[in-house]
Design a protein around this motif. Sequence first.
Motif, PDB file in Angstrom:
ATOM      1  N   LEU A   4       0.820  -1.216   0.000  1.00 38.55           N
ATOM      2  CA  LEU A   4       0.000   0.000   0.000  1.00 38.55           C
ATOM      3  C   LEU A   4       0.854   1.267   0.000  1.00 38.55           C
ATOM      4  O   LEU A   4       0.411   2.316  -0.483  1.00 38.55           O
ATOM      5  N   ILE A   5       2.044   1.157   0.533  1.00 43.12           N
ATOM      6  CA  ILE A   5       2.941   2.322   0.547  1.00 43.12           C
ATOM      7  C   ILE A   5       3.239   2.783  -0.878  1.00 43.12           C
ATOM      8  O   ILE A   5       3.364   3.972  -1.149  1.00 43.12           O
ATOM      9  N   TYR A   6       3.298   1.838  -1.804  1.00 48.91           N
ATOM     10  CA  TYR A   6       3.583   2.186  -3.197  1.00 48.91           C
ATOM     11  C   TYR A   6       2.303   2.385  -4.013  1.00 48.91           C
ATOM     12  O   TYR A   6       2.267   3.183  -4.942  1.00 48.91           O
ATOM     13  N   LEU A   7       1.259   1.627  -3.673  1.00 48.30           N
ATOM     14  CA  LEU A   7       0.036   1.671  -4.476  1.00 48.30           C
ATOM     15  C   LEU A   7      -0.774   2.942  -4.247  1.00 48.30           C
ATOM     16  O   LEU A   7      -1.357   3.483  -5.194  1.00 48.30           O
ATOM     17  N   ILE A   8      -0.834   3.440  -3.047  1.00 47.28           N
ATOM     18  CA  ILE A   8      -1.623   4.651  -2.774  1.00 47.28           C
ATOM     19  C   ILE A   8      -1.040   5.870  -3.488  1.00 47.28           C
ATOM     20  O   ILE A   8      -1.769   6.593  -4.173  1.00 47.28           O
ATOM     21  N   PRO A   9       0.265   6.138  -3.391  1.00 50.17           N
ATOM     22  CA  PRO A   9       0.799   7.271  -4.171  1.00 50.17           C
ATOM     23  C   PRO A   9       0.675   7.073  -5.677  1.00 50.17           C
ATOM     24  O   PRO A   9       0.409   8.029  -6.413  1.00 50.17           O
ATOM     25  N   ALA A  10       0.819   5.836  -6.146  1.00 45.45           N
ATOM     26  CA  ALA A  10       0.662   5.584  -7.584  1.00 45.45           C
ATOM     27  C   ALA A  10      -0.768   5.862  -8.017  1.00 45.45           C
ATOM     28  O   ALA A  10      -1.004   6.462  -9.075  1.00 45.45           O
ATOM     29  N   ALA A  11      -1.746   5.462  -7.204  1.00 48.97           N
ATOM     30  CA  ALA A  11      -3.146   5.731  -7.533  1.00 48.97           C
ATOM     31  C   ALA A  11      -3.435   7.221  -7.525  1.00 48.97           C
ATOM     32  O   ALA A  11      -4.160   7.736  -8.377  1.00 48.97           O
ATOM     33  N   LEU A  12      -2.869   7.938  -6.564  1.00 48.00           N
ATOM     34  CA  LEU A  12      -3.069   9.389  -6.509  1.00 48.00           C
ATOM     35  C   LEU A  12      -2.440  10.077  -7.722  1.00 48.00           C
ATOM     36  O   LEU A  12      -3.030  11.002  -8.296  1.00 48.00           O
ATOM     37  N   LEU A  14      -1.916   8.760 -10.714  1.00 47.60           N
ATOM     38  CA  LEU A  14      -2.722   8.445 -11.900  1.00 47.60           C
ATOM     39  C   LEU A  14      -4.017   9.248 -11.902  1.00 47.60           C
ATOM     40  O   LEU A  14      -4.478   9.713 -12.949  1.00 47.60           O
ATOM     41  N   GLY A  15      -4.609   9.430 -10.728  1.00 46.02           N
ATOM     42  CA  GLY A  15      -5.807  10.252 -10.628  1.00 46.02           C
ATOM     43  C   GLY A  15      -5.536  11.695 -10.991  1.00 46.02           C
ATOM     44  O   GLY A  15      -6.316  12.341 -11.700  1.00 46.02           O
ATOM     45  N   LEU A  16      -4.424  12.226 -10.517  1.00 47.38           N
ATOM     46  CA  LEU A  16      -4.049  13.605 -10.849  1.00 47.38           C
ATOM     47  C   LEU A  16      -3.738  13.747 -12.339  1.00 47.38           C
ATOM     48  O   LEU A  16      -4.080  14.763 -12.951  1.00 47.38           O
ATOM     49  N   ALA A  17      -3.112  12.734 -12.913  1.00 48.47           N
ATOM     50  CA  ALA A  17      -2.834  12.775 -14.355  1.00 48.47           C
ATOM     51  C   ALA A  17      -4.140  12.759 -15.146  1.00 48.47           C
ATOM     52  O   ALA A  17      -4.278  13.487 -16.137  1.00 48.47           O
ATOM     53  N   GLY A  18      -5.099  11.964 -14.715  1.00 50.92           N
ATOM     54  CA  GLY A  18      -6.398  11.944 -15.388  1.00 50.92           C
ATOM     55  C   GLY A  18      -7.121  13.260 -15.254  1.00 50.92           C
ATOM     56  O   GLY A  18      -7.717  13.758 -16.208  1.00 50.92           O
ATOM     57  N   LEU A  19      -7.061  13.853 -14.076  1.00 53.70           N
ATOM     58  CA  LEU A  19      -7.699  15.150 -13.864  1.00 53.70           C
ATOM     59  C   LEU A  19      -7.032  16.231 -14.702  1.00 53.70           C
ATOM     60  O   LEU A  19      -7.718  17.074 -15.308  1.00 53.70           O
ATOM     61  N   ALA A  20      -5.703  16.203 -14.774  1.00 58.30           N
ATOM     62  CA  ALA A  20      -4.986  17.181 -15.592  1.00 58.30           C
ATOM     63  C   ALA A  20      -5.353  17.015 -17.070  1.00 58.30           C
ATOM     64  O   ALA A  20      -5.544  18.013 -17.780  1.00 58.30           O
ATOM     65  N   GLY A  21      -5.468  15.794 -17.533  1.00 52.43           N
ATOM     66  CA  GLY A  21      -5.865  15.557 -18.919  1.00 52.43           C
ATOM     67  C   GLY A  21      -7.270  16.047 -19.209  1.00 52.43           C
ATOM     68  O   GLY A  21      -7.537  16.640 -20.254  1.00 52.43           O
ATOM     69  N   PHE A  22      -8.169  15.847 -18.253  1.00 55.35           N
ATOM     70  CA  PHE A  22      -9.537  16.322 -18.421  1.00 55.35           C
ATOM     71  C   PHE A  22      -9.587  17.841 -18.455  1.00 55.35           C
ATOM     72  O   PHE A  22     -10.265  18.436 -19.306  1.00 55.35           O
ATOM     73  N   LEU A  23      -8.860  18.483 -17.552  1.00 55.92           N
ATOM     74  CA  LEU A  23      -8.846  19.949 -17.540  1.00 55.92           C
ATOM     75  C   LEU A  23      -8.222  20.501 -18.810  1.00 55.92           C
ATOM     76  O   LEU A  23      -8.670  21.516 -19.353  1.00 55.92           O
ATOM     77  N   TRP A  24      -7.177  19.837 -19.311  1.00 53.66           N
ATOM     78  CA  TRP A  24      -6.556  20.269 -20.567  1.00 53.66           C
ATOM     79  C   TRP A  24      -7.564  20.171 -21.711  1.00 53.66           C
ATOM     80  O   TRP A  24      -7.642  21.064 -22.548  1.00 53.66           O
ATOM     81  N   SER A  25      -8.326  19.077 -21.743  1.00 56.90           N
ATOM     82  CA  SER A  25      -9.294  18.923 -22.829  1.00 56.90           C
ATOM     83  C   SER A  25     -10.402  19.966 -22.738  1.00 56.90           C
ATOM     84  O   SER A  25     -10.909  20.427 -23.750  1.00 56.90           O
ATOM     85  N   LEU A  26     -10.768  20.365 -21.533  1.00 58.55           N
ATOM     86  CA  LEU A  26     -11.769  21.428 -21.387  1.00 58.55           C
ATOM     87  C   LEU A  26     -11.231  22.758 -21.899  1.00 58.55           C
ATOM     88  O   LEU A  26     -11.933  23.496 -22.597  1.00 58.55           O
ATOM     89  N   LYS A  27      -9.980  23.067 -21.565  1.00 59.53           N
ATOM     90  CA  LYS A  27      -9.397  24.344 -21.986  1.00 59.53           C
ATOM     91  C   LYS A  27      -9.137  24.395 -23.483  1.00 59.53           C
ATOM     92  O   LYS A  27      -9.129  25.467 -24.076  1.00 59.53           O
ATOM     93  N   SER A  28      -8.913  23.249 -24.121  1.00 58.96           N
ATOM     94  CA  SER A  28      -8.631  23.237 -25.555  1.00 58.96           C
ATOM     95  C   SER A  28      -9.902  23.014 -26.372  1.00 58.96           C
ATOM     96  O   SER A  28      -9.825  22.692 -27.554  1.00 58.96           O
TER      97      SER A  28
END
Length: 60
Positions: A4-12, A14-28
């Motif tokens: 879990l020490i490695y999986l929780i930060p990895a999940a966070l 990936l979630g932030l990367a998905g959110l950044a991609g979504f926000l980028w698509s909204l702005k473009s």
Amino acid sequence: MEGLIYLIPAALLLGLAGLAGFLWSLKSNQYEDLDGATYRALFEEDDMAEEQRKKAEEQN
């Protein structure tokens, strides 16, 4: 439990990367023309250009 020490930060990250991609698509303006993709699959390019010209004339 030690994994879990490695999986929780990895999940966070990936979630932030998905959110950044979504926000980028909204702005473009990726969601600006939702109907255009369906028409492009069905009609020739000449028909699409004429339809987009008509929409632009209606908006102006």
